[in-house]
Design a protein around this motif. Structure first.
Motif, PDB file in Angstrom:
ATOM      1  N   HIS A 193       1.069   1.740   5.734  1.00 46.53           N
ATOM      2  CA  HIS A 193      -0.114   2.428   4.947  1.00 46.53           C
ATOM      3  C   HIS A 193      -1.495   2.682   4.979  1.00 46.53           C
ATOM      4  CE1 HIS A 193       3.081   2.145   1.624  1.00 46.53           C
ATOM      5  NE2 HIS A 193       3.454   0.636   2.283  1.00 46.53           N
ATOM      6  N   ALA A 194      -2.199   2.307   4.654  1.00 46.20           N
ATOM      7  CA  ALA A 194      -3.606   3.064   4.759  1.00 46.20           C
ATOM      8  C   ALA A 194      -4.027   2.241   4.698  1.00 46.20           C
ATOM      9  CB  ALA A 194      -4.182   3.947   3.826  1.00 46.20           C
ATOM     10  N   ARG A 195      -3.930   0.757   3.847  1.00 39.13           N
ATOM     11  CA  ARG A 195      -4.746  -0.361   3.848  1.00 39.13           C
ATOM     12  C   ARG A 195      -4.252  -1.197   5.618  1.00 39.13           C
ATOM     13  NH1 ARG A 195      -0.431  -1.233   0.488  1.00 39.13           N
ATOM     14  NH2 ARG A 195       1.592  -1.901   0.728  1.00 39.13           N
ATOM     15  N   ASP A 196      -3.190  -0.015   6.266  1.00 43.11           N
ATOM     16  CA  ASP A 196      -3.038  -1.470   7.387  1.00 43.11           C
ATOM     17  C   ASP A 196      -4.117  -1.005   8.765  1.00 43.11           C
ATOM     18  OD1 ASP A 196      -0.928  -2.424   6.453  1.00 43.11           O
ATOM     19  OD2 ASP A 196       0.425  -0.482   6.276  1.00 43.11           O
ATOM     20  N   LEU A 197      -4.639   0.007   8.137  1.00 41.86           N
ATOM     21  CA  LEU A 197      -5.592   1.073   9.381  1.00 41.86           C
ATOM     22  C   LEU A 197      -6.438   0.438   8.985  1.00 41.86           C
ATOM     23  CD1 LEU A 197      -3.595   4.097   9.335  1.00 41.86           C
ATOM     24  CD2 LEU A 197      -3.582   2.113  11.035  1.00 41.86           C
ATOM     25  N   ALA A 198      -6.804  -0.262   7.580  1.00 49.11           N
ATOM     26  CA  ALA A 198      -8.371  -0.642   6.857  1.00 49.11           C
ATOM     27  C   ALA A 198      -8.897  -1.525   7.959  1.00 49.11           C
ATOM     28  CB  ALA A 198      -7.780  -0.717   5.699  1.00 49.11           C
ATOM     29  N   GLU A 199     -10.164  -1.475   8.326  1.00 49.93           N
ATOM     30  CA  GLU A 199     -11.153  -2.594   8.451  1.00 49.93           C
ATOM     31  C   GLU A 199     -12.248  -3.221   7.355  1.00 49.93           C
ATOM     32  OE1 GLU A 199     -12.570  -1.768  12.627  1.00 49.93           O
ATOM     33  OE2 GLU A 199     -10.611  -1.274  13.200  1.00 49.93           O
ATOM     34  N   PRO A 200     -12.845  -4.722   7.758  1.00 53.17           N
ATOM     35  CA  PRO A 200     -13.833  -4.416   7.287  1.00 53.17           C
ATOM     36  C   PRO A 200     -15.056  -3.488   7.498  1.00 53.17           C
ATOM     37  CG  PRO A 200     -13.424  -6.589   8.064  1.00 53.17           C
ATOM     38  CD  PRO A 200     -12.602  -5.898   8.095  1.00 53.17           C
TER      39      PRO A 200
END
Length: 62
Positions: free
Chosen positions: A2-9
């Motif tokens: 999912h996109a959230r798995d790739l997200a960083e602060p």
């Protein structure tokens, strides 16, 4: 995945408190591709790309 798995602060600056020099300093220290500009409530206001900031400072220095 999912996109959230790739997200960083996301690196951000506050629109009223931080000036362009602080934004450039943040870019130099952390090398993000862009900065998120937020208001005093932490709500997104805009994004500024590293390329745009560099372009601005080159024009100002010329």
């Amino acid at each position: 995945m999912h996109a959230r798995d790739l997200a960083e602060p996301y690196l951000f600056v506050t629109s009223d408190d931080d000036d362009a020099a602080n934004a450039v300093r943040a870019l130099a220290e952390q090398s993000p591709s862009a900065l998120l500009v937020v208001d005093h409530d932490g709500q997104p206001h805009a994004t500024v790309t590293a390329a745009r900031l560099k372009q601005h400072f080159v024009q100002v220095a010329a």
